[in-house]
Design an enzyme around this catalytic site. Structure first.
Site, mmCIF file in Angstrom:
data_model
loop_
_atom_site.group_PDB
_atom_site.id
_atom_site.type_symbol
_atom_site.label_atom_id
_atom_site.label_comp_id
_atom_site.label_asym_id
_atom_site.label_seq_id
_atom_site.Cartn_x
_atom_site.Cartn_y
_atom_site.Cartn_z
ATOM 1 N N LYS A 91 32.965 48.804 33.002
ATOM 2 C CA LYS A 91 31.735 48.399 32.866
ATOM 3 C C LYS A 91 30.862 49.214 33.770
ATOM 4 C CE LYS A 91 31.221 46.318 30.350
ATOM 5 N NZ LYS A 91 31.430 46.978 28.960
ATOM 6 N N HIS B 251 40.395 54.126 33.246
ATOM 7 C CA HIS B 251 40.395 52.983 34.215
ATOM 8 C C HIS B 251 41.518 53.155 35.308
ATOM 9 C CE1 HIS B 251 37.166 51.842 32.049
ATOM 10 N NE2 HIS B 251 37.650 50.901 31.332
ATOM 11 N N SER C 232 27.732 42.783 33.943
ATOM 12 C CA SER C 232 27.936 43.493 32.757
ATOM 13 C C SER C 232 29.524 43.101 32.314
ATOM 14 C CB SER C 232 28.171 45.039 32.912
ATOM 15 O OG SER C 232 28.210 45.812 31.740
HETATM 16 P P1 A3P Z 1 25.205 46.401 30.740
HETATM 17 O O1 A3P Z 1 26.085 45.552 30.212
HETATM 18 O O2 A3P Z 1 24.834 46.208 31.972
HETATM 19 O O3 A3P Z 1 24.220 46.888 29.838
HETATM 20 P P2 A3P Z 1 31.563 50.822 30.333
HETATM 21 O O4 A3P Z 1 31.079 52.028 29.400
HETATM 22 O O5 A3P Z 1 32.062 51.372 31.507
HETATM 23 O O6 A3P Z 1 31.946 49.842 29.358
HETATM 24 O O7 A3P Z 1 29.914 50.466 30.863
HETATM 25 C C1 A3P Z 1 29.115 49.517 29.980
HETATM 26 C C2 A3P Z 1 27.768 49.473 30.617
HETATM 27 O O8 A3P Z 1 27.143 50.746 30.632
HETATM 28 C C3 A3P Z 1 26.923 48.393 30.033
HETATM 29 O O9 A3P Z 1 26.148 47.774 30.945
HETATM 30 C C4 A3P Z 1 25.912 49.458 29.030
HETATM 31 O O10 A3P Z 1 25.114 48.955 28.446
HETATM 32 C C5 A3P Z 1 25.942 50.713 29.998
HETATM 33 N N1 A3P Z 1 25.436 51.969 29.366
HETATM 34 C C6 A3P Z 1 26.070 52.448 28.271
HETATM 35 N N2 A3P Z 1 25.350 53.586 27.610
HETATM 36 C C7 A3P Z 1 24.441 53.541 28.809
HETATM 37 C C8 A3P Z 1 23.118 54.571 28.989
HETATM 38 N N3 A3P Z 1 22.945 55.677 28.204
HETATM 39 N N4 A3P Z 1 22.179 54.353 29.920
HETATM 40 C C9 A3P Z 1 22.762 53.123 30.951
HETATM 41 N N5 A3P Z 1 23.542 52.563 30.659
HETATM 42 C C10 A3P Z 1 24.342 52.561 29.489
#
Ligand code: A3P
Length: 288
Positions: free
Chosen positions: A43, A98, A128
């Site tokens: 996340k 990870h 998140s």
């Molecule tokens: P949120 O739940 O706060 O919206 P991961 O890929 O490590 O699982 O992380 C997911 C988080 O990254 C989510 O956060 C997602 O919305 C955010 N995310 C994905 N693409 C993004 C982008 N282009 N810009 C900003 N945040 C992004």
């Protein structure tokens, strides 16, 4: 702990799609000098950075004609349901993972292959993660207080956030590593992409750089079938839930979740755990 966690050498993997045979032999996985590893705690912007790397490395992706196959050229090393044999892959191989520092293939410690560690302020990570678990996975809990407890005990995929980032930071001299902050990418995507290109020894034209930045914004990725993971997650967990992977993508959403008391408790733990880690954090969109 939840049945969807798989504990191995003190670290919680997600059981779904995990290649257990592979992680048991991770130490011996042969690393090439040209390999690039994106490391994150869950996340923290994993898929975002995966998209950025796809856009930097693959011209067809940058031109908007890449597809899921281009994305799959940046696979998770530990979650490999197709059992792709990475040894057969052409160079440069790009990976996301990870895994904690103490589990990496020993060949990565010769400082040749490149490592990019993406981190995000842990309050936003926790929020998140809470939504992700609740709305997209066969989760443990839909109660925030309970989730915060699990997060602070490390009873989630990725184990304890503090251990993950500290492990990587404290051993940084063993790696050719660049730390990059989610919030920095959010505030200055273009500058962050340039910084990464410099680290990777990649030169992009102004036009290509524009194409990368344009296609890596939250709004664009949300509507981009190459980046949108909702269907993939449904297949992975075999459930239909209402959440979306592209949820908010903002800085400071923790303020909409945590009470003053919870925040104070979190700050105390953060101060103790992170006292020797001089990494910068941004907790608020208006912060410099
Ligand atoms: P949120 O739940 O706060 O919206 P991961 O890929 O490590 O699982 O992380 C997911 C988080 O990254 C989510 O956060 C997602 O919305 C955010 N995310 C994905 N693409 C993004 C982008 N282009 N810009 C900003 N945040 C992004």
């Amino acid at each position: 702990a939840d049945s969807f966690l798989f504990k191995f050498k003190g670290y919680h993997f997600g059981r779904e799609e995990l290649d257990i045979g592979f992680i048991e032999n991770l130490d011996d996985f042969v690393i090439r000098e040209s390999d690039v590893f994106i490391i994150t705690y869950p996340k923290s912007g994993t898929i975002w950075f995966q998209q950025i790397l796809c856009l930097i490395y693959f011209e067809e992706h940058r031109k908007g004609i890449g597809n899921l196959e281009t994305v799959e050229r940046i696979p998770f090393i530990e979650y490999n349901p197709q059992k792709v044999d990475f040894a057969e892959r052409p160079s440069p191989r790009l990976f996301v993972t990870h895994i904690p520092c103490y589990l990496v293939p020993r060949g990565l410690k010769n400082k040749k292959a490149k490592v990019i560690y993406i981190y995000r302020n842990p309050k936003d990570v926790m929020c998140s993660f809470f939504h992700f678990s609740k709305e997209l996975t066969p989760s443990s809990t839909d109660n925030f207080v309970e989730f915060m407890k699990l997060f602070l005990e490390g009873e989630v995929v990725g184990s304890l956030w503090f251990d993950h980032i500290k492990g990587w930071y404290e051993h940084k001299s063993l790696f050719n590593i660049q730390f990059l902050m989610y919030e920095e990418m959010k505030k200055d995507l273009r500058g962050s992409v340039l910084k990464v290109c410099k680290f990777l020894g990649k030169e992009l034209s102004e036009e290509d750089l524009d194409a990368v930045v344009r296609q890596a914004t939250f709004e664009n990725m949300k509507n981009d079938p190459r980046a949108n993971y909702d269907d993939k997650l449904k297949t992975c967990f075999g459930i239909q839930k209402k959440g979306h992977f592209f949820r908010k993508g903002t800085i400071g959403d923790w303020k909409n979740h945590m009470t003053a008391e919870q925040n104070e408790k979190f700050d105390k733990i953060f101060q103790t755990e992170m006292k020797d880690i001089p990494l910068k954090f941004i907790w608020d969109m208006n912060e410099e």
